[in-house]
Motif scaffolding. Structure first.
Motif, short mmCIF file in Angstrom:
data_model
loop_
_atom_site.label_atom_id
_atom_site.label_comp_id
_atom_site.label_asym_id
_atom_site.label_seq_id
_atom_site.Cartn_x
_atom_site.Cartn_y
_atom_site.Cartn_z
N LEU A 14 0.86 -1.17 0.00
CA LEU A 14 0.00 0.00 0.00
C LEU A 14 0.90 1.23 0.00
O LEU A 14 1.86 1.31 0.78
N GLY A 15 0.62 2.16 -0.89
CA GLY A 15 1.42 3.37 -0.97
C GLY A 15 0.54 4.58 -1.28
O GLY A 15 -0.51 4.46 -1.92
N ALA A 16 0.97 5.75 -0.80
CA ALA A 16 0.25 6.99 -1.07
C ALA A 16 1.24 8.14 -1.01
O ALA A 16 2.23 8.09 -0.27
N GLY A 17 0.98 9.15 -1.82
CA GLY A 17 1.88 10.30 -1.84
C GLY A 17 1.18 11.54 -2.36
O GLY A 17 0.14 11.45 -3.02
N VAL A 44 4.15 7.70 1.80
CA VAL A 44 4.24 6.60 2.75
C VAL A 44 4.02 5.31 1.99
O VAL A 44 3.36 5.27 0.95
N ALA A 45 4.59 4.23 2.52
CA ALA A 45 4.44 2.93 1.88
C ALA A 45 4.56 1.84 2.93
O ALA A 45 5.29 2.00 3.93
N ALA A 46 3.85 0.74 2.74
CA ALA A 46 3.94 -0.42 3.61
C ALA A 46 3.81 -1.67 2.75
O ALA A 46 3.08 -1.67 1.75
N ASP A 47 4.55 -2.71 3.12
CA ASP A 47 4.43 -3.94 2.36
C ASP A 47 4.58 -5.14 3.28
O ASP A 47 5.16 -5.06 4.37
N SER A 98 7.78 -4.30 5.93
CA SER A 98 8.48 -3.03 6.04
C SER A 98 7.50 -1.88 5.85
O SER A 98 6.41 -2.04 5.30
N ASN A 99 7.91 -0.72 6.32
CA ASN A 99 7.17 0.51 6.06
C ASN A 99 8.17 1.64 5.86
O ASN A 99 9.27 1.62 6.42
#
Length: 779
Positions: A204-207, A222-225, A246-247
């Motif tokens: 999931l990512g957003a910017g 931000v990003a998380a996997d 990770s984030n």
């Protein structure tokens, strides 16, 4: 990490994106402008549609030499991939990038804590010697692994091949990987993206990019996997293995106080929580499939392609939660540019901090007991394996400063620059095989370039560096009378000379002579004799000739290079047998000389507005010119028995230990890539695109003996999607053929054998076939 845990917010976000995408396509199909539907931006050597004639190749600008240059005009070997190109190929991390490029390979070794970036056959063993290719973010040194860095941050990736020591400095012995981050847009923009895939692969990512006013803008993301892994641990009651979590967060502040001044500030934070890396183990285990099969009468070894269907046994001593890798990295960078009437002043600063806790089963077989050398004096044969299941912490921080002034004269025919560089690093560890260390590097550098004619140019780069190393190991060593005068400062001067000539406006040729150096140091393990502590600096000399040409009315682009590299004082691993039967010590030795000859060819051809192809091939002939290895000697003579051990004297090792003509470990001789791209209007607003990639690597050897090997690998990846410029949905499949070639093998000792006299081979398995869906919305 809990494999049963699935982030509900991630699943909901992706499902919602898919539903909204479908409804958006139906509701707004007639309202979107046709110009938005047909617009395709492909920034790296990709087709630009020409409505009047045909598709044409448009070349990207790269900054690999700290200046903006078209990739078809830069006189060095550079591969550049844009964010759009990486998305179309479903490249989710730096490993995917390496798989899709030639002359550059990288594998995970002990999970996401140890990269092996191999450029043009220059490899190394993680933990021993220094890394041969380094990472940079916007031209500023990044200390650590890029494995968990999200691709959302990236505008493009530049892989610069060949020694870059004169330009980038230390640890660019074979090349450099420069991550160029995305800059703010002129209008408010942003994105949200999500992925659901096999084995708990969730991202999931957003910017957002926000221009605040005429002189200030910001960008944040931000990003998380999450990845659960696709391996089972056969160790009863053992930890989960192979999972990764990770984030990341990024904040960029961009100032333009005047027309002549730019100030960019970036902060990137990354946190990882990974399970223990999966390793199979090949050794004499009374199983014909796994038994060592050669040199049985002297020093048993394994010859040939290693099996890939062995069980994985990890853990048994530490708490399960302690196995794996937990880390936090912070990267800060500042880039200031001011243009005067008479030149440009650049100041760059960077700060890196990372704290890592790692728990590793160093038996690689889940052994709770190992051979005990007290057996030779009447004790039990086996004792607790406590020291082989290590739990350690590493706390590292470093900073660097660089100032550079660039100007021109003689109607811009003469260009020159002068600069200075300062780097300081402090590394603290609880690992008994390492030592606390403080390193400093100071360098002065300069460049001069002159256009003798409109078509012919010569450039010279020079860098003088001084490294200073302080550690407990060095302090102890100088207490020995023989080494009382040993200096902990190492000085080097490296150069690069480039001649370039434009045969026409579409074709240029170049020749380069470049030097590289890899820093010296000291072995950190306690118990080594004094003569094995010092590690000398490695040296590289490369000659390269290349051509870059755009042909057939801008429908074909060809880049080709041939090169020769001489590598001296090569840093390799060796094993020291401690008197009295204590645990053997692995250490770094300057043991070899290697010659590498290579050929690289890349081409892109645009068949029409809808279809194009990328082809790449690399031939890397890397051979030891001189290397005498004590373990090679033992394969021939056997280790002997105390006090009459074999392969101890230099005379014996030189007579029976030569591996001249062998290939360095982890280097494929052949690499080939094929990428097929298709795009076409699907509706008035949506475009259909598809990409198929085939990436081939020939076999890699585990070590200098060239006996145990991985076998060749062929990876096929597919990606198909639809996009209207704002919404994008794609379905993908990675490793379509389910290739199970190991990513890494290394020579080790069998902790279950008497006196550790036999070899074992930990084998890192590859990820199997995976599939998934990625959806994104940008505005």
């Amino acid at each position: 990490m809990n494999k049963k845990f699935t982030p509900k917010i991630l699943s909901c976000a992706v499902k919602a994106a898919l539903l909204v995408t479908m409804s958006h396509a139906v509701a707004n199909d007639d309202q979107q402008q046709v110009t938005e539907a047909t617009k395709v931006t492909e920034s790296t050597e990709v087709a630009q549609v020409d409505q009047d004639e045909h598709a044409r190749i448009e070349h990207i600008q790269v900054t690999s030499r700290n200046q903006s240059e078209s990739i078809d005009k830069i006189p060095v070997s550079v591969i550049s991939l844009s964010s759009d190109e990486m998305k179309k190929a479903n490249m989710q991390n730096i490993n995917d990038v390496a798989e899709g490029t030639i002359g550059f390979s990288m594998e995970k070794t002990f999970g996401r804590q140890s990269d092996i970036p191999v450029i043009r056959g220059v490899s190394w063993i993680p933990g021993y010697g220094t890394q041969k290719a380094s990472y940079f973010i916007d031209g500023i040194y990044y200390d650590g692994s890029l494995q968990s860095l999200p691709m959302d941050l990236v505008e493009r990736i530049e892989i610069i091949k060949g020694p870059q020591s004169a330009l980038y400095g230390r640890r660019t012995f074979s090349g450099a990987i420069n991550i160029v981050t995305a800059k703010p847009t002129e209008q408010l923009s942003g994105y949200v993206s999500g992925t659901i895939g096999s084995y708990g692969n969730e991202k999931l990512g957003a910017g957002v990019s926000l221009p605040v006013n005429d002189w200030f803008a910001l960008r944040a993301s931000v990003a998380a996997d999450n990845y659960d892994g696709n391996w089972e641990n056969s160790k009863q009651g053992g930890p989960d293995i192979g999972g990764e979590k990770s984030n990341s967060q990024m904040l960029g502040l961009y100032f333009k106080p005047s027309a002549n001044t730019n100030l960019d500030i970036n902060v990137i934070r990354n946190e990882t929580d990974d399970e223990h890396a999966p390793f199979m183990r090949l050794a004499n285990d009374a199983n014909p499939k796994t038994d060592l099969n050669c040199y049985l009468d002297t020093s048993p070894y394994f010859c040939g392609k290693v099996p890939t269907d062995l069980p994985i046994n990890i853990g048994g001593v530490l708490n399960n939660s302690e196995y794996g890798l937990r880390g936090e990295r912070t990267h800060f960078s500042l880039n200031l540019n001011h243009a005067f009437d008479f030149g440009t002043l650049t100041y760059m600063a960077g700060y890196n901090k990372y704290d890592i806790e790692s728990g590793i089963d160093q038996t690689y077989t889940g052994a709770e007991q190992v051979f005990d050398f007290g057996f030779f004096t009447g004790g039990p044969m086996f004792g607790p394996a406590t020291e082989w299941h290590s739990l350690s912490e590493d706390n590292n921080q470093e900073y660097n400063h660089e100032v550079r002034f660039k100007s021109s004269a003689l109607d811009y025919r003469l260009t020159w620059s002068l600069g200075a560089y300062l780097w300081h690093s402090e590394k603290n560890t609880t690992d008994r095989n390492k030592a606390d260390i403080i390193e400093d590097n100071f360098a002065l550098m300069g460049m001069v370039s002159y256009d003798f004619t409109d078509d012919f140019k010569l450039s010279l780069e020079v860098r003088n560096s001084t490294d200073k190393i302080e550690s407990d190991v060095y302090n102890q060593l100088v207490q020995t009378p023989e080494y009382a005068d040993l200096d902990n400062k190492f000085n080097s001067t490296t150069t690069r000379l480039i001649a370039e000539y434009e045969l026409s406006s579409d074709t240029m040729v170049y020749i380069t002579r470049s030097e590289g150096n890899s820093p010296a140091g000291f072995n950190g393990a306690l118990g080594l004799p004094a003569e094995l502590v010092v590690i000398e600096e490695e040296e590289m000399l490369m000659y390269e000739a290349g051509i870059k040409s755009t042909l057939l009315d801008n429908q074909l682009y060809v880049s080709a290079a041939i090169y020769n590299m001489d590598w001296n004082n090569q840093q390799l691993t060796d094993t020291y047998l401690v008197p009295g039967g204590a645990t053997p010590i692995s250490y770094t030795a300057n043991a070899g000389k290697t010659e590498i000859n290579g050929l690289e060819v890349e081409l892109k051809y645009l068949f029409n507005d809808y279809f194009d192809v990328d082809v790449g091939y690399a031939l890397t002939k890397a051979k030891f010119v001189e290397l005498f290895d004590s373990n090679q000697c033992k394969l021939i003579l056997g280790p002997g028995t105390a006090p009459n051990r074999n392969c101890v004297t230099p005379e014996e090792i030189r007579e029976f230990g030569s591996v001249k003509g062998n290939t360095p470990p982890q280097v494929p001789e052949h690499e080939a890539t094929l990428g097929l791209n298709f795009k076409a209007p699907l509706t008035k607003t949506f475009e259909l695109y598809a990409r198929a990639d085939m990436n081939y690597d020939s076999t890699r050897y585990a070590h200098v003996h060239n006996l145990a090997e991985t076998g060749s690998r062929t990876l096929v990846n597919l990606n198909i999607g639809v996009s209207d410029g704002m919404w994008n949905v794609s379905a993908w499949m990675k490793n379509v053929l389910d290739d199970d070639t190991p990513t890494y093998i290394f020579r080790y000792i069998d902790t279950q054998s008497v006196g550790f006299s036999e070899r074992a081979f930990p084998i890192a398995p590859s990820r199997g076939r995976e599939m998934g869906i990625t959806a994104s919305y940008s505005f």
